[in-house]
Design a protein around this motif. Structure first.
Motif, mmCIF file in Angstrom:
data_model
loop_
_atom_site.group_PDB
_atom_site.id
_atom_site.type_symbol
_atom_site.label_atom_id
_atom_site.label_comp_id
_atom_site.label_asym_id
_atom_site.label_seq_id
_atom_site.Cartn_x
_atom_site.Cartn_y
_atom_site.Cartn_z
ATOM 1 N N PHE A 156 39.925 40.917 39.618
ATOM 2 C CA PHE A 156 39.536 39.547 39.310
ATOM 3 C C PHE A 156 40.799 38.712 39.137
ATOM 4 N N GLU A 157 40.801 37.555 39.768
ATOM 5 C CA GLU A 157 41.907 36.592 39.675
ATOM 6 C C GLU A 157 43.256 37.250 39.979
ATOM 7 N N GLY A 158 43.307 38.099 41.001
ATOM 8 C CA GLY A 158 44.558 38.697 41.448
ATOM 9 C C GLY A 158 45.054 39.854 40.610
ATOM 10 N N SER A 159 44.259 40.313 39.626
ATOM 11 C CA SER A 159 44.679 41.420 38.764
ATOM 12 C C SER A 159 43.532 42.408 38.608
ATOM 13 N N MET A 160 43.870 43.576 38.049
ATOM 14 C CA MET A 160 42.878 44.594 37.751
ATOM 15 C C MET A 160 42.619 44.579 36.246
ATOM 16 N N PHE A 161 41.334 44.536 35.883
ATOM 17 C CA PHE A 161 40.951 44.494 34.475
ATOM 18 C C PHE A 161 40.075 45.690 34.138
ATOM 19 N N ASN A 162 40.257 46.206 32.918
ATOM 20 C CA ASN A 162 39.452 47.330 32.465
ATOM 21 C C ASN A 162 38.064 46.868 32.030
ATOM 22 N N ASN A 163 37.103 47.772 32.192
ATOM 23 C CA ASN A 163 35.740 47.523 31.738
ATOM 24 C C ASN A 163 35.243 48.760 30.995
ATOM 25 N N PHE A 189 25.614 49.273 30.934
ATOM 26 C CA PHE A 189 26.064 48.004 30.364
ATOM 27 C C PHE A 189 27.574 47.894 30.585
ATOM 28 N N ILE A 190 28.000 46.799 31.212
ATOM 29 C CA ILE A 190 29.419 46.588 31.512
ATOM 30 C C ILE A 190 29.997 45.611 30.495
ATOM 31 N N GLU A 191 31.034 46.066 29.794
ATOM 32 C CA GLU A 191 31.710 45.237 28.798
ATOM 33 C C GLU A 191 33.134 44.953 29.278
ATOM 34 N N PRO A 192 33.386 43.754 29.830
ATOM 35 C CA PRO A 192 34.718 43.448 30.358
ATOM 36 C C PRO A 192 35.774 43.395 29.250
ATOM 37 N N GLN A 193 36.933 43.964 29.539
ATOM 38 C CA GLN A 193 38.071 43.856 28.621
ATOM 39 C C GLN A 193 38.979 42.723 29.106
ATOM 40 N N HIS A 194 38.372 41.579 29.340
ATOM 41 C CA HIS A 194 39.075 40.400 29.867
ATOM 42 C C HIS A 194 39.411 39.478 28.697
ATOM 43 N N LEU A 221 35.580 30.865 44.686
ATOM 44 C CA LEU A 221 35.152 32.152 45.247
ATOM 45 C C LEU A 221 36.286 33.171 45.244
ATOM 46 N N ALA A 222 37.509 32.691 45.305
ATOM 47 C CA ALA A 222 38.646 33.603 45.379
ATOM 48 C C ALA A 222 38.818 34.422 44.110
ATOM 49 N N TRP A 223 38.236 33.975 42.990
ATOM 50 C CA TRP A 223 38.380 34.707 41.737
ATOM 51 C C TRP A 223 37.928 36.162 41.871
ATOM 52 N N CYS A 224 36.793 36.365 42.536
ATOM 53 C CA CYS A 224 36.249 37.723 42.625
ATOM 54 C C CYS A 224 36.703 38.456 43.886
ATOM 55 N N GLY A 225 37.627 37.853 44.645
ATOM 56 C CA GLY A 225 38.189 38.545 45.797
ATOM 57 C C GLY A 225 37.535 38.219 47.128
ATOM 58 N N LEU A 226 36.691 37.196 47.179
ATOM 59 C CA LEU A 226 36.083 36.791 48.442
ATOM 60 C C LEU A 226 37.026 35.876 49.206
ATOM 61 N N ASP A 227 36.928 35.901 50.533
ATOM 62 C CA ASP A 227 37.776 35.103 51.414
ATOM 63 C C ASP A 227 37.177 33.703 51.546
ATOM 64 N N VAL A 228 37.804 32.725 50.921
ATOM 65 C CA VAL A 228 37.273 31.363 50.897
ATOM 66 C C VAL A 228 37.187 30.786 52.305
ATOM 67 N N GLU A 229 38.229 30.941 53.078
ATOM 68 C CA GLU A 229 38.256 30.381 54.431
ATOM 69 C C GLU A 229 37.156 30.985 55.306
ATOM 70 N N HIS A 230 36.889 32.262 55.088
ATOM 71 C CA HIS A 230 35.885 32.958 55.879
ATOM 72 C C HIS A 230 34.459 32.528 55.499
ATOM 73 N N LEU A 231 34.252 32.155 54.241
ATOM 74 C CA LEU A 231 32.898 31.887 53.753
ATOM 75 C C LEU A 231 32.566 30.407 53.637
#
Length: 921
Positions: A493-500, A514-519, A606-616
Motif C-alpha cells: 500500500f502506498e509504495g510500501s509493505m505493511f503488516n496485518n 478478520f484483518i487488522e492493519p498495522q498501518h 487508485l495507485a494507493w493499492c497498486g493499480l495502474d492508473v493509466e491502464h484503468l
C-alpha cells in the motif's frame, strides 16, 4: 354607581403617565447637554411635531379637552423657553425634546386605547347585568317549581297520590335519573371486577416473565454446552442399547429359573424312586404274610400308578431338556445378532454424527488448518489434503479433533498430518470479501445477506469463508473461538509493505478471517464502520490485504464474491495484479446492493493499492461515465465474471435512470448481469423460536401474536384499552431513499385512522434526525404514537411480532428485507411498488394477480395520496373483515422467504463460472 366610580378611577389613572413624563423630561434633558447642536430647521420641525398631537387629543375626550390643551400649551411654552435658554447659553440643542415628543405621542395613543377599553368594559358590564337578571328570573322560576314539587311529594308521602303528580315531567325525569344511576352503579361494579381481573392477570404475567427469564438463562446455559454434548454423543450412543442388555439379563434369569425347576423335578423323580423301593418292600412283606387277594390287587394298582407317573415324568423330563437346549441355542444366536446390531448401529451413528456435526466444529477445524499453513507449520500439500478432508467432513478428522480436545495444538496437528490423504470434492470453495456481516458488524441489509447466503451455501455442501476488516466497534462477543494467528501478513500500500494481524473465529458456524492493519492511519480503529473522510483509502487497503491473504494461504478458491463499492477493488486487483502471480483459479462475482453508492475518487487514488492508473483511467474500464473521476463499482462491473444485484425488478430499473449513471455500462455487460432476490435468515427470524419475544407463536396459533402486541404496548406505554386497535410498525434508516416524507405522513395518517404507530430507526442526516425528534416531542403525550430514534435489535423483533401492518414507502428499494421479515411474523406489508418490494409484495385487491399470491397492499406513486389510499384499504380490511385478515396473516407467515431458493440460483451461476474456468485451464 359602581360603574361610574370605576370609570372615574380609570380616567384618573390615564392622566397619571402624562404628569410623570412632564416631571421626568427636564432630568432626561439634563443628561443630553454634551451632544452636538442641531440646525434651526430641525428645531422648527420638532416644534411642529410637538404641536400635532393637540388636535387629536382635543377630540378624544371632550370632558378633559380644555385642561389637556392648557397643560400641553404650558409644556410647549416651557420647552421653548428652555430651548431658547440652551441656544442662547452654549448653542447646544436639546435632543431630549424629540424623545419627549415621541413619548407624549405614544402616551396619547395609549390614552385613546384605554378609553376605548373603558367603553368596551362598560358595555361588557351591561351585558353581565342583563345576564344576571335573566339568571335571577330562571332561579325564581326553579324555586317556584321546586316548592310545588315539595308540596306534591308531601302529598304523595301522606298517601294522597295524584295522577297529575305521577305524570309531571319532574317525576318522570327523576325516575329516568334513578334508572340511569342504577345502570351506572352496575357499570362501576363491572369495571371494578374487570380491574381486579386485570391486576390478577398482570401478577400472572409478572410471574410468567420471571419464569421465562429463568428458562432463558437455562436455555443459554444449554446452548453453551451444546458443542460439548455433541462431542460426547459417541460415548453416550451405546447406552441406548441398555434396554437390549436388560432383556438379555431377564432371559438369563428365566433360564436359571427353568434350570431350578428341572432340578426340582429331578428331586421329585428321586423321591418317586424311593416310593418304588417302598412298594417293592411292601409287596414282599405282603407275600410273606399271605394276606388277602384284595390287598395284593391294591398293591398292583399302586405299582401301575407309580409306573405311569414315572413314564410321564421321564417324557416330561426329556421334553424339558430338549427345550432347554433349544433355548440355550437361541440365547447364543441372540447374543451374536445383538452384537452385530450394536456394531452396525455404532458405525451408522458415527457416520450420522459426522454428517450432522455442527458447522461450528467443521469451521474450527478449517480455520485450524489454515492457521497452521499461514504460520508455516505445515506444507501447502498437507494443508490442501486436510482441507479436502474437512470439506468432505471426514470422520477421521472429527475423531482426531475430539480426542485431542484440551491438548496442545501440536498433538492435533500430528494426528491430522498422519491422516492426510489426497481427495476430491464436488463442492465449491467460496470466499466472501465484505465490509459487513451480521451479527458482528451490521449497518444495513448487506450484513444480513452475507451471513444468510453463506450459511445457505454451506448447507448445500460448499466450503464458504468470509473475510472482514477487524473494526474496533464490532460485536466481538458474537465471535466464537476468536484468536490471533502467530503470523503477520504483509500487503502492499502506498509504495510500501505493511503488516496485518490476522484473527480467526466462527460466526454462526461460519469460518471468518478478520484483518487488522498495522498501518499508522489506524484504518479500522475509528469507532464506526463508514463515514470517514478516507473511506476510499481504508477499503482499498482492505481489498488488497484480503486478496493477499487468499494468495499467501495457497488456497485454490473457485469463487471470490465481493460486495458493494467497499470491496469492488477486488475485481481489478485480482485480474491485473494477482492473476499475473499465478493466483488465477478463481472467478469473480460482484454484487451491488445499492447503485446509489458507487465509490468515486480522483484517478490518482487508485495507485494507493497498486493499480495502474493509466491502464484503468479509460471510458471502457474505470473512468466514471459522468465526470473524470474513477468509479470502482464500474470497474467491478467491467472486471467481474458475474455481476448481480438484489432483485429482478431492481436489475431492470438500474438499466435505465435507476443506474445512477452506470446504465450504459450495465447494458454493455448485460449478458453477465442479473438480479437475484435476497432471502432472510429464517433461523434468526422465526416467531416460533424467537428468544426476544414474550410468547412464541406460529401461523396456526396466533394468540401469541396478540400477547406480544400487548407486551409491546406495555413496554412503550401505549394505550391498551382496545386490544384490536391496529398497530402499524416501521423499522428503517431515516434517509431520503426510504421516503422520509411518506413515513412522516404515515404517522399522522395512522393517528387519523384511529390506529397506533411505532417507528424504530435513526438518521445519519442531521436535519432529518432533528425533524423526527421534533415529531417525537409533538407526540410525547400521545399514547398511540411512539418514535424510538435509534436501532435496537431486540426491540425490532418485538415490533415485528406486535404490529398488524408494516410500512415500507421507499422511493427506491433494491431489495428490502423488512417486508419479508414482517410477513414472517404475520405483519401485513404496505409498500410502494419498486425494486424488491415489487418482487415480494402483491396487492390484495389486484384482481389481475392470482389470489393465492396476494399478500399485502401496494401503491405506485411516491406521494401522500397513494400511501393514504393503501393505508385506508388495509385499515378497512382489518376492521371490517377480521376473518379475511386472519387468513391473509396466516398466508403471509407461511411464505418461504428463506435463502434456499436464492442460494440455489447463486450456486448455479457459481458452478457455470467454475466450469468455464476449469475448461480454460
Amino acid at each position: 354607581m359602581a360603574c361610574a366610580s370605576a370609570a372615574g378611577v380609570e380616567a384618573t389613572a390615564l392622566l397619571l403617565p402624562r404628569a410623570r413624563l412632564a416631571a421626568a423630561s427636564p432630568v432626561a434633558a439634563g443628561h443630553r447637554l454634551s451632544l452636538t447642536p442641531r440646525r434651526t430647521r430641525q428645531r422648527t420641525s420638532l416644534r411642529t411635531a410637538a404641536q400635532r398631537p393637540q388636535k387629536s387629543t382635543t377630540g378624544a375626550d371632550p370632558l378633559n379637552g380644555a385642561n389637556n390643551v392648557q397643560r400641553e400649551e404650558a409644556a410647549v411654552s416651557t420647552d421653548k423657553e428652555r430651548q431658547k435658554k440652551y441656544d442662547d447659553g452654549d448653542g447646544i440643542s436639546n435632543l431630549q425634546l424629540e424623545d419627549l415628543v415621541g413619548m407624549i405621542q405614544n402616551t396619547e395613543k395609549n390614552i385613546l386605547l384605554l378609553n376605548q377599553a373603558r367603553l368596551q368594559a362598560l358595555e361588557h358590564a351591561d351585558k353581565i347585568l342583563k345576564e344576571k337578571e335573566a339568571l335571577q328570573r330562571k332561579i325564581t322560576i326553579l324555586e317556584t317549581r321546586l316548592s310545588e314539587t315539595d308540596a306534591q311529594l308531601k302529598l304523595s308521602a301522606e298517601g294522597n297520590f295524584d295522577t297529575e303528580i305521577n305524570d309531571s315531567p319532574l317525576v318522570l325525569e327523576f325516575d329516568v335519573l334513578k334508572e340511569e344511576n342504577m345502570l351506572l352503579k352496575e357499570d362501576i361494579e363491572f369495571l371494578k371486577t374487570k380491574l381486579i381481573e386485570v391486576a390478577e392477570t398482570e401478577e400472572s404475567i409478572l410471574k410468567l416473565e420471571k419464569e421465562r427469564a429463568l428458562l432463558d438463562a437455562s436455555l443459554r446455559e444449554l446452548e453453551s454446552r451444546f458443542i460439548a454434548a455433541q462431542a460426547d454423543t459417541l460415548k453416550l450412543g451405546p447406552r441406548k442399547y441398555d434396554t437390549w442388555w436388560d432383556k438379555v439379563e431377564k432371559l438369563e434369569d428365566l433360564l436359571e429359573n427353568t434350570a431350578n425347576q428341572v432340578e426340582h423335578a429331578a428331586m421329585i423323580l428321586d423321591h418317586n424312586h424311593d416310593l418304588q423301593d417302598k412298594l417293592d418292600k411292601l409287596q414282599a412283606s405282603l407275600r410273606a404274610a399271605t394276606i388277602s387277594k384284595f390287598s395284593c390287587d391294591l398293591v398292583d394298582l399302586l405299582q401301575q400308578k407309580v409306573k405311569s407317573v414315572e413314564e410321564r415324568f421321564q417324557a416330561c423330563n426329556h421334553e424339558m431338556h430338549s427345550q432347554i437346549e433349544l433355548y440355550e441355542h437361541s440365547i447364543v444366536e441372540f447374543h451374536e445378532t445383538l452384537s452385530k446390531l450394536i456394531e452396525e448401529s455404532e458405525k451408522r451413528s458415527l457416520e450420522n454424527f459426522t454428517g450432522n456435526m455442527p458447522s461450528e466444529l467443521w469451521s474450527r477445524i478449517s480455520l485450524l488448518i489454515d492457521g497452521w499453513l499461514l504460520e508455516k507449520k505445515i506444507s501447502y500439500n498437507d494443508a490442501n489434503m486436510l482441507r479436502e478432508m474437512a470439506w468432505k467432513r471426514d470422520s477421521r478428522l472429527r475423531e482426531a479433533y475430539l480426542s485431542c480436545r484440551g491438548t496442545e495444538n501440536g498433538e492435533v496437528m500430528d494426528k491430522f498430518i498422519k491422516m492426510a490423504l489426497p481427495g476430491t470434492s464436488s463442492g465449491l470453495h467460496i470466499a466472501h470479501i465484505a465490509a459487513e456481516m451480521a451479527p458482528v458488524a451490521k449497518v444495513g441489509g448487506l450484513a444480513d445477506v452475507i451471513s444468510g447466503l453463506a450459511k445457505a451455501l454451506q448447507k448445500k455442501g460448499h466450503l464458504v469463508e468470509i473475510i472482514l476488516p477487524k473494526y474496533d466497534c464490532m460485536q466481538l462477543d458474537q465471535v466464537n473461538n476468536l484468536k490471533a494467528l502467530d503470523v503477520l501478513l504483509q500487503s502492499y500500500f502506498e509504495g510500501s509493505m505493511f503488516n496485518n494481524k490476522i484473527w480467526t473465529g466462527t460466526v454462526e458456524g461460519l469460518p471468518v478471517y478478520f484483518i487488522e492493519p498495522q498501518h499508522p492511519s489506524k484504518f479500522f480503529w475509528r469507532a464506526q464502520y463508514y463515514g470517514e473522510h478516507d473511506d476510499f483509502k481504508r477499503f482499498s487497503y482492505f481489498s488488497r490485504a484480503a486478496l493477499e491473504l487468499l494468495y499467501q494461504s495457497g488456497k485454490k478458491v473457485d469463487i471470490i464474491h465481493c460486495h458493494d463499492w467497499q470491496t469492488a477493488f477486488v475485481a481489478p486487483l485480482y485480474w491485473d495484479v494477482y492473476a499475473n502471480l499465478g493466483f488465477n483459479s478463481a472467478r469473480i462475482c460482484f454484487t451491488c446492493h445499492n447503485f446509489e453508492y458507487q465509490g468515486t475518487a480522483p484517478a490518482r487514488d487508485l495507485a494507493w493499492c497498486g493499480l495502474d492508473v493509466e491502464h484503468l483511467d479509460r471510458p471502457d474500464r474505470m473512468r466514471d461515465n459522468s465526470h473524470g473521476r474513477i468509479n470502482v463499482v464500474k470497474g467491478a462491473i467491467v472486471y467481474s465474471n458475474i455481476v448481480t444485484t438484489v432483485s429482478p425488478t431492481y436489475a431492470l430499473e438500474v438499466r435505465s435512470e435507476g443506474g445512477r449513471g452506470l446504465q450504459d455500462t450495465l447494458k454493455v455487460h448485460s449478458r453477465k448481469f442479473l438480479g437475484i432476490l435476497n432471502g432472510i435468515d429464517t433461523d434468526t427470524w422465526n416467531p416460533s423460536t424467537d428468544r426476544y419475544l414474550k410468547v412464541q407463536y406460529n401461523a396456526n396459533d396466533l394468540q401469541g401474536k396478540a400477547a406480544n402486541k400487548a407486551a409491546l404496548r406495555k413496554q412503550l406505554n401505549l394505550a391498551s384499552a382496545y386490544p384490536s386497535q391496529p398497530l402499524v410498525g416501521c423499522i428503517t434508516r431515516l434517509v431520503p431513499q426510504k421516503g422520509v416524507h411518506l413515513i412522516r405522513h404515515a404517522i399522522y395518517k395512522t393517528a387519523e385512522l384511529g390506529g397506533q404507530f411505532v417507528l424504530l430507526g435513526s438518521s445519519p442526516v442531521p436535519h432529518i434526525q432533528k425533524e423526527f425528534e421534533g415529531i417525537a416531542d409533538h407526540f410525547q403525550n400521545n399514547n398511540n404514537i411512539r418514535l424510538i430514534l435509534k436501532y435496537d435489535d431486540a426491540l425490532s423483533h418485538c415490533i415485528y411480532a406486535a404490529s398488524d401492518m408494516f410500512i415500507v414507502p421507499s422511493i427506491f428499494e433494491p431489495c428490502g428485507l423488512t417486508q419479508m421479515i414482517a410477513m414472517r411474523y404475520g405483519s401485513v406489508p404496505i409498500v410502494r411498488k419498486t425494486g424488491g418490494l415489487n418482487d415480494s409484495v402483491f396487492d390484495f385487491d389486484d384482481e389481475t394477480i392470482p389470489i393465492e399470491v396476494r399478500n399485502g397492499f401496494t401503491f405506485v406513486k411516491a406521494d401522500e395520496q397513494g400511501l393514504s389510499s393503501a393505508m385506508e384499504r388495509a385499515f378497512n380490511c382489518y376492521t371490517r373483515k377480521p376473518e379475511v385478515w386472519k387468513q391473509l396473516v396466516q398466508k403471509d407467515m407461511m411464505i418461504d422467504f428463506s435463502w434456499d431458493t436464492s442460494a440455489s440460483q447463486y450456486e448455479d451461476i457459481y458452478q457455470r463460472a467454475a466450469a468455464r474456468a476449469r475448461a480454460a485451464a
